[in-house]
Every structure is written in structure tokens, then in C-alpha cells.
Design a protein around this motif. Sequence first.
Motif, mmCIF file in Angstrom:
data_model
loop_
_atom_site.group_PDB
_atom_site.id
_atom_site.type_symbol
_atom_site.label_atom_id
_atom_site.label_comp_id
_atom_site.label_asym_id
_atom_site.label_seq_id
_atom_site.Cartn_x
_atom_site.Cartn_y
_atom_site.Cartn_z
ATOM 1 N N ALA B 166 -0.448 -3.536 -9.338
ATOM 2 C CA ALA B 166 -0.547 -2.112 -9.673
ATOM 3 C C ALA B 166 0.775 -1.609 -10.256
ATOM 4 O O ALA B 166 0.785 -0.854 -11.224
ATOM 5 N N LEU B 167 1.888 -2.072 -9.680
ATOM 6 C CA LEU B 167 3.194 -1.644 -10.188
ATOM 7 C C LEU B 167 3.429 -2.169 -11.602
ATOM 8 O O LEU B 167 3.956 -1.471 -12.463
ATOM 9 N N TRP B 168 3.020 -3.401 -11.832
ATOM 10 C CA TRP B 168 3.164 -3.963 -13.170
ATOM 11 C C TRP B 168 2.312 -3.160 -14.164
ATOM 12 O O TRP B 168 2.732 -2.890 -15.292
ATOM 13 N N THR B 169 1.115 -2.762 -13.720
ATOM 14 C CA THR B 169 0.238 -1.955 -14.565
ATOM 15 C C THR B 169 0.897 -0.611 -14.868
ATOM 16 O O THR B 169 0.901 -0.155 -16.015
ATOM 17 N N GLU B 196 10.536 8.343 -15.229
ATOM 18 C CA GLU B 196 9.946 7.012 -15.467
ATOM 19 C C GLU B 196 9.482 6.409 -14.139
ATOM 20 O O GLU B 196 8.375 5.904 -14.022
ATOM 21 N N THR B 197 10.363 6.480 -13.137
ATOM 22 C CA THR B 197 10.032 5.940 -11.819
ATOM 23 C C THR B 197 8.779 6.630 -11.277
ATOM 24 O O THR B 197 7.852 5.975 -10.801
ATOM 25 N N PHE B 198 8.780 7.959 -11.396
ATOM 26 C CA PHE B 198 7.653 8.712 -10.872
ATOM 27 C C PHE B 198 6.344 8.266 -11.519
ATOM 28 O O PHE B 198 5.359 7.989 -10.843
ATOM 29 N N TRP B 199 6.334 8.186 -12.871
ATOM 30 C CA TRP B 199 5.076 7.852 -13.557
ATOM 31 C C TRP B 199 4.651 6.419 -13.287
ATOM 32 O O TRP B 199 3.461 6.134 -13.205
ATOM 33 N N ILE B 200 5.600 5.495 -13.144
ATOM 34 C CA ILE B 200 5.237 4.111 -12.797
ATOM 35 C C ILE B 200 4.507 4.113 -11.464
ATOM 36 O O ILE B 200 3.430 3.530 -11.316
ATOM 37 N N PHE B 201 5.072 4.816 -10.485
ATOM 38 C CA PHE B 201 4.453 4.834 -9.160
ATOM 39 C C PHE B 201 3.134 5.607 -9.162
ATOM 40 O O PHE B 201 2.181 5.216 -8.496
ATOM 41 N N PHE B 202 3.092 6.685 -9.929
ATOM 42 C CA PHE B 202 1.874 7.484 -10.006
ATOM 43 C C PHE B 202 0.722 6.635 -10.546
ATOM 44 O O PHE B 202 -0.371 6.574 -9.983
ATOM 45 N N TYR B 203 0.963 5.951 -11.663
ATOM 46 C CA TYR B 203 -0.070 5.133 -12.287
ATOM 47 C C TYR B 203 -0.423 3.941 -11.404
ATOM 48 O O TYR B 203 -1.585 3.555 -11.282
ATOM 49 N N ALA B 204 0.600 3.371 -10.761
ATOM 50 C CA ALA B 204 0.359 2.236 -9.865
ATOM 51 C C ALA B 204 -0.506 2.682 -8.691
ATOM 52 O O ALA B 204 -1.452 1.996 -8.298
ATOM 53 N N PHE B 205 -0.213 3.852 -8.163
ATOM 54 C CA PHE B 205 -0.983 4.371 -7.043
ATOM 55 C C PHE B 205 -2.446 4.587 -7.447
ATOM 56 O O PHE B 205 -3.371 4.235 -6.708
ATOM 57 N N ALA B 206 -2.643 5.155 -8.639
ATOM 58 C CA ALA B 206 -4.006 5.390 -9.132
ATOM 59 C C ALA B 206 -4.749 4.058 -9.288
ATOM 60 O O ALA B 206 -5.912 3.932 -8.910
ATOM 61 N N THR B 207 -4.071 3.051 -9.836
ATOM 62 C CA THR B 207 -4.697 1.748 -10.026
ATOM 63 C C THR B 207 -5.072 1.129 -8.674
ATOM 64 O O THR B 207 -6.196 0.670 -8.474
ATOM 65 N N TYR B 208 -4.120 1.144 -7.760
ATOM 66 C CA TYR B 208 -4.325 0.560 -6.432
ATOM 67 C C TYR B 208 -5.468 1.282 -5.709
ATOM 68 O O TYR B 208 -6.370 0.652 -5.146
ATOM 69 N N GLY B 209 -5.450 2.594 -5.757
ATOM 70 C CA GLY B 209 -6.485 3.379 -5.076
ATOM 71 C C GLY B 209 -7.858 3.177 -5.692
ATOM 72 O O GLY B 209 -8.834 2.926 -4.985
#
Lengths: 83, 472
Positions: B166-169, B196-209
Motif C-alpha cells: 500500500a505504501l509503495w502504491t 508528500e508524506t501525508f499524501w503517500i500515507f493517505f493513498y496507502a491507507f485508502a488502498t489498504y482499507g
Amino acid sequence: MRKQTGKRLMWILWPSFIVGGIAEAVFFTLIDPQELYLLGEPVHWSPTAVYSVGFFMFWLIAAASSAFTCFLLSATPGDDVSD
Amino acid sequence: MSPDGRATPAAGAEEVEASLYEVRQQIYPRAVTGWFAWWRVALVVLTQLVFYGTPWLTWNDRQAVLFDLVSRKFYIFGMVLWPQDFIFLTLLLIISAYSLFLFTAIAGRLWCGYACPQTVYTEIFMWIERRIEGDRMQRMRLDQGPASFRKFGLKALKHGTWIALALWTGFTFVGYFTPITTLAASFAAWTLGPWETFWIFFYAFATYGNAGWMREQVCKYMCPYARFQSVRFDPDTLVITYDTQRGDPRGARGRKADPKALGLGDCVDCNICVQVCPTGIDIRKGMQYECIGCAACIDGCNQVMDKMGYPRGLIRYSTENAIAGQYADSDFRRHVFRPRVLVYAALLCILVVAFIGGLLLRSPLKVDVLRDRGALMRDAPGGQIENVYRLQFINTDEVARRYTIGVEGLPGLRVMTPQPIEVPPATTQAFPVSVRVDPEGLAPGSHPIMFLVNDIDRPEVGAREKSRFYVR
């Protein structure tokens, strides 16, 4: 009421997320963040910050509208739409 | 409950609707192999190679595909799109919508089954889950079993792998907006910017969820497409169908038994079609809005039919009319060209031509004329009158261009600014331009004039812009 919380959150947050995204795209295509003023001062934030904060503002506004709709639906007596 | 009284992973639609998040029954899809599974995997690999790979491509010494929000330019291979080109993005969205309508009318939810990111990431996450926790039965046993060191280890490994992917995504996603090599360098040096950090984690969280937890619920409750698909279908649309006439009455039997003698149809009621379904429905109940058209049930059923020695296709892609016996499955093609499909196809063709034509004919030069705000006019040597303008040039090419500026509309009107002017690649630049005329014989007041800008190296590229010239 408690049972409905998850569903309600989804109904409020999800459509507003989509609408927020569209609003963000349209707004910032037409308006350059460097041309914006905040409380009478030119915005000194980085463009990335303006875009990000802008998105969350749009999302929040749309979510407020969704939440209002949700409240009206559930507060309508004799209406079982939200059941 | 299914009509035969057997408990199935998915309860009736109304029941599930009311139980979102609370008593949602965990679905444990069983792995399946076959023709359609192969296609699904192929498309997962293809779409993800494109998604994860594209930001790393270079073109003209820059990232090939970069949506550079900071400088407000979208780079797509040889093209640079500016905010003025918004119309193309709109056209692209309309084209995507019509393609979706067209494919849906012909062959149902192809998008959902093979290409939608929700399906694709769920597929990848489920593959990881299978590799770590095992197939359906092993996973069910693990989840029902007591807490143990092994269970904790497997769960930790699964979620760890999910989160890493998810983080890679998320990183890749942000890499479409911030040059990915810079992003990778600052990631390695631990100096990522806060956003940048925020959006990486935001998108990763969405993918994971979405891919790890929500899965089929996104399709069932959040996707608008699932809701309006029924108006995009007609009786000649290819959909995944269980052949009731051939299959019913259902029942278990030995491999050597003669179903006719037992009074049974071809369905052995093994429930494989239900077990492989990622949304947990029973396709034998007919068309359901939860069906994402992934065809896992077709693969599963075909394997059983092979084992039993029955012909394949008890569950297959077919149309409502074909199943009703109006025509053979093989005649499907003759029913493709119906008014709905033709109208969608025609509209799509027009839109695609407009899109490509518009892109090709897009002028690589745009000019805006602003009058100087300071003074309306001023006196110049020799009794002449001078007006000053600001000409803003947008050079959308990725090479520097030289332009000449001409002006017409009044006799003897001349541009005084030294020429040619040069505009760097893909840049907006403004130049002050002064224009003079001998006012002899000219009426006082404002006169319409026209600026003519030409590219020195390419005579076919030019722009004309109106303005006004003031005479005392």
C-alpha cells in the motif's frame, strides 16, 4: 441509531469525497493558487499546501451538505428511507 | 438463504444491506484457475505494470508522465497540457464514460471484473493473503481457531506485506505529481516534505482499507456504477448466467450415475460457484447487482463439469435472449449491432475524432494582450504618439521559440520593441511592447488594432490578438 453509524459515515464521507475531488479539479484549473488572497494577504504557502488544504476544504463543505441531507432524511417523521 | 435451504456465504440482499459493518459475514473466496482467471491475472499484471512503471519513464530528459501541479503543467510524453487545455481532460472523461456504456451494453461489467482498481487491488491483496494464510478452508480454520503464536505471526506477516504494498502504491501515486526520482531521493534521505508524506500515507491507507478490508463492500455500497448498470443492460447483453434449464433440479450424485435416471439436471450442487465468488453471491439465483462479472464462477463450474464428464458452460457468458432459447449462444455476434450499441459507438467515434483532432490542431503558441495600466498614451519624439502594451506569450513547445510581432489597423503603425523575441521552452513570458504612430489625420479617441505574432522558424504558427490604440 448506533447501528447506522457506519453506514451514515459512508453516505456522508464518500459522495463528498468524489464531489470534493471534482470541485478541486475545476476550481484550481481555473484559478492559480498564487493568485489567491487569504484574509487580505497573498497566500504564502507552497502550491502543494494550497492544493491539499483546498481539497480538504471542498471535501468538508460537501460533507457538511451530505450530513445535512442525512439529518433531514432521518428526521422526517413517518419516512423510512433511512431504515 | 438460497431457495434450497442451504446456507450460503451471502444472505439475502436486504439482510446484508441492513448489516453493513456490523454483522457482515466475512467472505473467504476460494482460489480458482481457468481461462477467465488467467485473463484476470493478465490484466492485473498489465494495469499494474503501467501504473507502477509509468512514473519512472523519461522523455526529453524529464519524467514522461508528470502532472506538475506546482508549475501548472501536465506532461504526457511529447505533450504539455496547460490549464487552458482543460477541455481535453473533460473530453477524455466523456470518452471514458461512453466507452464504459458501450462495453457494458455489449458484455456487461467487463470493467468491474477485470480492470477496476478496486478489483485489481483486491485481487493482489487476496493473492498475498492466499500465499501467507492458505486457501479458503485454511483461512477459515485460522480465523476460527484460538489465538496462537502462529496465528499472530501469519496475521502480522499478511498485514505487514499489505501495508508495504500500500505504501509503495501511495508513493507511486504521489510520483505522478512530484518528480518520482526526486521523491525517491528525499525518501531515501528521510527528507520528504510534509504534504508528500501525508499524501503517500493517505493513498496507502485508502488502498489498504479498500483492498484489504472493504473489498466487495465498496462495489456493493459505494460504487454508483453498480446501481445504474441495469439501465445499461438489455436482453442481448452478454452476462454471466447459470443455465437453469440445463442445471435444475440440482443434486449430488456419483460420477457414474445417470442424472436423467435420478431426475436431476447437470448442477451437482457442489457450491464451488458460491465459494469462489468475491462478492459472496449465488449466481444460480439469477442476475444480481452485486455480481461484478469476474467470471470466477464460470472457471470454477467448468472444472467441476470436466471432472464429471459433462459439457462445460453450465455457468457461462450468455444473453437473456439466448438463455431463453431465442437464438444460439454462437449467434450472439449477430445481435451486437443493435440501435443502443450503434448510437454509443457513433458518439464515441465523434468524440475520439474531436479529441485527437483538437490535440493535433492545438496551437503551440498563445498570446494575450494587456494594455499598460500606467498611461493611456504618451508623446514620442517626432510628434508621434506611443501606446504601451504587455504581450503575454505561452510557448507550449518543449523547445525555445523566436517570434516576430507585427501590428495593423492604422496607417503607419509600427512596433518599436526590438525583435525577434525569444520564449524559453514550455514557458509563459510577458514582454512590454510599445507601438507608435504619426497622429496626423487621425481622429482623437480609441482605434481598434490587431497584433500579429509569428513564429520565425515555422510560418504556419501564429496568433492574432485584438487591442485598442488611443490617440489624443
